[in-house]
Every structure is written in structure tokens, then in C-alpha cells.
Write a protein that holds these residues in place. Structure first.
Motif, mmCIF file in Angstrom:
data_model
loop_
_atom_site.group_PDB
_atom_site.id
_atom_site.type_symbol
_atom_site.label_atom_id
_atom_site.label_comp_id
_atom_site.label_asym_id
_atom_site.label_seq_id
_atom_site.Cartn_x
_atom_site.Cartn_y
_atom_site.Cartn_z
ATOM 1 N N GLN A 110 0.666 -0.592 0.058
ATOM 2 C CA GLN A 110 -0.275 -0.547 -0.211
ATOM 3 C C GLN A 110 0.448 1.343 -0.052
ATOM 4 O O GLN A 110 0.595 2.095 -0.190
ATOM 5 N N ARG A 111 2.042 1.284 0.773
ATOM 6 C CA ARG A 111 2.887 2.471 0.994
ATOM 7 C C ARG A 111 3.377 2.473 -0.547
ATOM 8 O O ARG A 111 3.934 4.009 -0.890
ATOM 9 N N GLY A 112 3.744 1.610 -1.240
ATOM 10 C CA GLY A 112 4.428 1.684 -2.255
ATOM 11 C C GLY A 112 3.948 2.691 -3.121
ATOM 12 O O GLY A 112 4.243 2.897 -4.297
ATOM 13 N N ARG A 113 2.544 1.251 -3.410
ATOM 14 C CA ARG A 113 1.342 2.344 -4.446
ATOM 15 C C ARG A 113 1.189 3.978 -4.454
ATOM 16 O O ARG A 113 1.616 4.772 -5.406
ATOM 17 N N ALA A 114 1.567 4.032 -3.075
ATOM 18 C CA ALA A 114 1.023 5.089 -2.415
ATOM 19 C C ALA A 114 2.220 6.271 -2.710
ATOM 20 O O ALA A 114 2.362 7.616 -3.603
ATOM 21 N N LEU A 115 3.383 5.991 -2.543
ATOM 22 C CA LEU A 115 4.924 6.528 -3.267
ATOM 23 C C LEU A 115 5.163 6.448 -4.656
ATOM 24 O O LEU A 115 4.828 7.406 -5.284
ATOM 25 N N ALA A 116 4.794 5.790 -5.556
ATOM 26 C CA ALA A 116 4.703 5.470 -6.514
ATOM 27 C C ALA A 116 3.686 6.727 -7.390
ATOM 28 O O ALA A 116 4.133 6.676 -8.615
ATOM 29 N N ARG A 117 2.730 7.148 -7.024
ATOM 30 C CA ARG A 117 1.321 7.773 -7.157
ATOM 31 C C ARG A 117 2.041 8.763 -7.496
ATOM 32 O O ARG A 117 1.713 10.276 -7.795
ATOM 33 N N ARG A 118 2.847 9.076 -5.519
ATOM 34 C CA ARG A 118 3.674 10.714 -5.809
ATOM 35 C C ARG A 118 4.684 11.285 -6.435
ATOM 36 O O ARG A 118 4.840 12.031 -7.081
ATOM 37 N N VAL A 119 5.112 9.834 -6.859
ATOM 38 C CA VAL A 119 6.700 10.078 -7.773
ATOM 39 C C VAL A 119 5.958 11.151 -9.553
ATOM 40 O O VAL A 119 6.331 11.458 -9.964
ATOM 41 N N LEU A 120 5.236 9.479 -9.939
ATOM 42 C CA LEU A 120 4.029 9.527 -11.303
ATOM 43 C C LEU A 120 3.252 10.541 -11.506
ATOM 44 O O LEU A 120 2.820 10.391 -12.847
ATOM 45 N N GLY A 121 2.766 10.541 -10.653
ATOM 46 C CA GLY A 121 1.472 11.222 -10.866
ATOM 47 C C GLY A 121 0.069 10.338 -10.846
ATOM 48 O O GLY A 121 -0.038 9.256 -10.791
ATOM 49 N N ALA A 122 -1.053 11.263 -10.919
ATOM 50 C CA ALA A 122 -2.165 10.991 -10.983
ATOM 51 C C ALA A 122 -2.160 9.749 -12.447
ATOM 52 O O ALA A 122 -1.162 9.388 -13.193
ATOM 53 N N GLY A 123 -3.370 8.895 -12.601
ATOM 54 C CA GLY A 123 -3.601 7.385 -13.389
ATOM 55 C C GLY A 123 -1.996 6.233 -12.837
ATOM 56 O O GLY A 123 -2.076 5.767 -14.364
ATOM 57 N N THR A 124 -0.839 6.565 -11.992
ATOM 58 C CA THR A 124 -0.554 5.532 -11.736
ATOM 59 C C THR A 124 -0.686 4.429 -11.136
ATOM 60 O O THR A 124 -1.548 4.427 -10.774
ATOM 61 N N TRP A 125 -0.262 2.901 -11.907
ATOM 62 C CA TRP A 125 -0.836 1.844 -11.486
ATOM 63 C C TRP A 125 0.273 0.791 -11.350
ATOM 64 O O TRP A 125 1.427 0.808 -11.925
#
Ligand SMILES: O=C(O)CCC(=O)C(=O)O
Length: 251
Positions: free
Chosen positions: A83-98
Motif C-alpha cells: 500500500q505504501r509502495g503504491r502511494a509512493l509511486a503515485r506521488r512520484v509519477l502522478g495521477a493515473g499511476t497503476w
């Protein structure tokens, strides 16, 4: 989570080591699930396993790799680490990250195989424009002798570089002309993670230490696009072949 400064550093250098992303208990939950899969490596579906060691070596004994472990043990996706990894990825790459892909690579003590220099983009199947973030999570502390990651700073700015097959290594493609002196090691304590972008040239050391080195590796992509037919077909075949195994109560 990471600070603005860490995010800027990741985007500028192409990689980042974070020493304190997870608690030891959070990592232990992941380790337990991965250990459960590696213990049954020989029984896992053929589509789920690789060995990154030598072509002449015993399959599964040298550098065993499990593809999509979170499909085989779905509880992995419910962990705080995911969950934290996914939140981090969204923070780095932005909206629409999956979430795109996960795998786990184990190097037993004394494993003489380094992971060769490569860019993840070279292994990409589709020709779609996308950005990816890989988060590399070891289940224990790692130094150079245990097989930590290493990166060539700012190499992500050089586009897709030439790669060559590596004699006697299973499926390995190596970036041409990388000198070890170009690289920065990223040792990590328990609870840390290393991360890199899709084009960053990276490798991992062999494991000359006395502990087993296991890493859970998550890849996130942006934007979420319609997958090309070949990728959809590949995924359908994978999930079809592993469906029976997934039903066996791995949680
Ligand atoms: O864990 C390793 O040895 C290497 C991982 C890696 O290179 C990758 O995930 O792209």
C-alpha cells in the motif's frame, strides 16, 4: 513516504535509496509470504518461475526468481508495504499511476552471480510511451557483500542504450560499456527500499555474504493505458496457467 527533496533527487539522478520506508514488522509479513513461495519453488507453476543463474546450473538453486508473487499469494497486495509502495509511486509519477508487475529474486549465500547492468525498458513488450517506477524492497539489511542494488546516476537521461546477450547466463541482456566505476552502491538497512526509473542503468551485486538475500520488486506505470493485444494475451495465458495453483489457500 518520501520528501519533496527526495522526489526531486529521484527524478534528477534516476534512483533513490530510502532507509526507513517500512517497519521491521511490515517487512517481516512480506518475508514470511515470500519464504512460503520460495519453499515451494519446485511446485510453483512453470509460468511463474525463472532462474537467473548460469545456463549449466541447477534450475531453482542458483538465482531463483518468482514472477507475480502477489498473484500466487494475494495477501501480499494487502500488506502495508504494498500500500505504501503504491502511494509512493503515485506521488512520484502522478495521477493515473497503476501497479504493473511484481517479482521476487533470491540470491542464496555465496551466490556468485551479479545481476547484470540493464535498463528495465529494454525488457518492455509494448511500444507504448509510459513512465515506470521500480521499488526494490529487501527482506533484510543489504550491503555490497549481500547483493545490494547499484545505479549509474543520470543514466536515465541517455535514452535506450545498446544491450548484448550474456554468454552462459539465462535470459540476461547487459547494457554495453558500463564501467563499475560509473556506479553508486545503495546499501540499505532493514525497512529500506531502493527505487529507480524505467531507463536507469542498474545492476545488483552477487551475494558473497552468509545470509539469503531476497527482494520483492514492484513496478508501477503511468499513464494507465489500454494494453496492446500481445500483452493482454500474455497475461491471459499466465493467469490461466496459474489459476489452479492460486486456489490452494495461499491467502
Ligand atoms: O534483485 C536483483 O538482483 C536485481 C533486480 C533488478 O535488476 C530489477 O528488478 O530490475
Amino acid at each position: 513516504m518520501i520528501t519533496d527533496q527526495q522526489r526531486r533527487s529521484l527524478l534528477a539522478d534516476g534512483y533513490l535509496g530510502v532507509p526507513d520506508l517500512f517497519t521491521p514488522g511490515e517487512v517481516a509479513e512480506v518475508a514470511q509470504r515470500l519464504d512460503g513461495l520460495f519453499d515451494r519453488f519446485a511446485d510453483l507453476p512453470r509460468a511463474s518461475v525463472l532462474d537467473l543463474g548460469g545456463t549449466g546450473g541447477e534450475f531453482g538453486a542458483e538465482v531463483p526468481e518468482i514472477l507475480y508473487p502477489s498473484s500466487l499469494s494475494p495477501g501480499l497486495r494487502r500488506t502495508a508495504v504494498f500500500q505504501r509502495g503504491r502511494a509512493l509511486a503515485r506521488r512520484v509519477l502522478g495521477a493515473g499511476t497503476w501497479f504493473r508487475f511484481d517479482h521476487s529474486i533470491r540470491k542464496p549465500p555465496g551466490c556468485g552471480y551479479e545481476t547484470v547492468w540493464h535498463q528495465d525498458r529494454v525488457h518492455k513488450r509494448s511500444g507504448l510511451p509510459e513512465r515506470r517506477l521500480t521499488i526494490w524492497i529487501p527482506t533484510g539489511s543489504v550491503g555490497q557483500e549481500d547483493g545490494c542494488m547499484r545505479y549509474v546516476p543520470r543514466s536515465h537521461l541517455r535514452g535506450v542504450l545498446p544491450h548484448e546477450p550474456v554468454p552462459d547466463r539465462r535470459g540476461a541482456l547487459r547494457t554495453v560499456g558500463v564501467a563499475d566505476t560509473d556506479a553508486v552502491d545503495v546499501p540499505l538497512p532493514l525497512g529500506g527500499a531502493a527505487m529507480h526509473l524505467f531507463e536507469t542503468v542498474h545492476s545488483a551485486h552477487s551475494n558473497s555474504g552468509e545470509s539469503t538475500r531476497t527482494a520483492w520488486i514492484l513496478q508501477f506505470t503511468q499513464p494507465r493505458t489500454v494494453l496492446p493485444t500481445a500483452t493482454l494475451l500474455h497475461r491471459a495465458i499466465y493467469f490461466g496457467r496459474t489459476r489452479a495453483w492460486r486456489g490452494k489457500g495461499t491467502g
